[in-house]
Design an enzyme around this catalytic site. Structure first.
Site, mmCIF file in Angstrom:
data_model
loop_
_atom_site.group_PDB
_atom_site.id
_atom_site.type_symbol
_atom_site.label_atom_id
_atom_site.label_comp_id
_atom_site.label_asym_id
_atom_site.label_seq_id
_atom_site.Cartn_x
_atom_site.Cartn_y
_atom_site.Cartn_z
ATOM 1 N N VAL A 170 -39.017 40.253 121.745
ATOM 2 C CA VAL A 170 -39.995 39.095 121.806
ATOM 3 C C VAL A 170 -41.524 39.745 121.560
ATOM 4 O O VAL A 170 -41.985 39.258 120.533
ATOM 5 C CB VAL A 170 -40.070 38.805 123.300
ATOM 6 N N CYS A 171 -41.806 40.506 122.587
ATOM 7 C CA CYS A 171 -43.398 40.863 122.301
ATOM 8 C C CYS A 171 -43.775 41.746 120.878
ATOM 9 O O CYS A 171 -44.964 41.684 120.783
ATOM 10 C CB CYS A 171 -43.509 41.795 123.437
ATOM 11 N N VAL A 172 -42.803 42.222 120.620
ATOM 12 C CA VAL A 172 -42.953 43.059 119.084
ATOM 13 C C VAL A 172 -42.456 42.069 117.907
ATOM 14 O O VAL A 172 -43.166 41.909 117.030
ATOM 15 C CB VAL A 172 -42.085 44.587 119.151
ATOM 16 N N VAL B 132 -43.092 45.928 124.739
ATOM 17 C CA VAL B 132 -42.076 45.739 125.453
ATOM 18 C C VAL B 132 -42.091 44.192 125.959
ATOM 19 O O VAL B 132 -43.016 43.742 126.180
ATOM 20 C CB VAL B 132 -42.019 46.392 126.944
ATOM 21 N N TRP B 133 -41.219 43.365 125.576
ATOM 22 C CA TRP B 133 -39.724 43.777 125.067
ATOM 23 C C TRP B 133 -39.698 43.679 123.592
ATOM 24 O O TRP B 133 -40.626 43.113 122.971
ATOM 25 C CB TRP B 133 -38.626 42.997 125.450
#
Length: 253
Positions: free
Chosen positions: A141-143, A137-138
């Protein structure tokens, strides 16, 4: 708890099922190889959850926990990390560590992209695995950031869309498009479980079945109806009167 993979899969690059049954040699070539996979669970933080709009937080947490349980059951490494957990993004959901006590947590120093953190990338490389299953998450962005970087670094990367969350449906759709353009493979928690599972002819089949009830709650009704039908059939068999023994005529009479 069962020891998971056992001898079902071997790290020989063939991704074939080893259960004493003859299988098609090309089966599994295009699927996840459990012996070459590491799960990266990124920034599943309580503060970020409050902004997830493309999936319910309950589903997101259940799917993520199912992945952690799958990793523990099948002896797949798990690496977690968080973006400033003592700030507004909040702490990581506790279910991950509870379900997968072997998970390794890598702290960051403020980097938004986990792949910008040298210790995180070092920890990933030290697993020796070349297939990365990411969720977080998110999603956009984070993935996406570490997924694109890992893909560029030569890893095979999967993004578990329903164990991840975005602030809007639009953000999720654009993220999915960018993944496919870059060669990152979008998938679901259910598909990951199925690809690691591969056969019911394994000692931990019952435990794997429980994971399906987490990602598809109605599957529990399927199991319950089957169990009840089997119980009724056994009860009928136990209560049926024994068939009379047929009398045979003695030889010579």
């Amino acid at each position: 708890m069962s020891t998971g993979n056992g001898n079902i899969f071997k790290p020989d690059g063939k991704n074939a099922i080893h259960d004493g049954i003859e299988h098609e040699p090309s089966g599994g070539k295009a699927l996840l190889d459990p012996t070459d996979t590491v799960f990266l669970l990124l920034d599943h933080q309580s503060g970020l959850f409050q902004n997830v709009k493309d999936i319910t937080v309950a589903e997101l947490r259940a799917n993520t926990t199912a992945l952690a349980k799958l990793a523990a059951l099948c002896q797949i490494p798990v690496i977690t990390t968080a973006s400033v957990p003592d700030g507004p993004n909040g702490p990581l959901m506790p279910e991950i560590q509870e379900a997968a006590p072997h998970a390794v947590y890598v702290p960051r120093k403020g980097e938004v992209n986990a792949w910008d953190n040298a210790l995180f990338v070092k920890t990933v490389r030290e697993t020796g695995k070349k297939t990365l299953v990411m969720a977080g998450v998110w999603t956009n962005v984070c993935v996406m950031f570490p997924a694109l970087d890992a893909k560029a670094a030569g890893f095979k990367v999967y993004a578990v869309m329903d164990a991840s969350g975005d602030p809007s449906e639009f953000a999720s759709r654009t993220t999915l498009a960018r993944f496919t353009q870059a060669g990152v493979i979008p998938t679901s928690a259910n598909a990951v479980i199925c690809e690691v599972h591969r056969t019911w002819n394994r000692p931990d089949a019952a435990e794997l079945a429980q994971l399906y009830t987490m990602v598809s709650p109605n599957y529990r009704a399927v199991m319950e109806s089957y169990d009840k039908a089997q119980a009724v059939a056994r009860a009928k068999a136990d209560s049926a009167p024994a068939a009379p023994r047929r009398q045979t005529t003695p030889v010579g009479v």
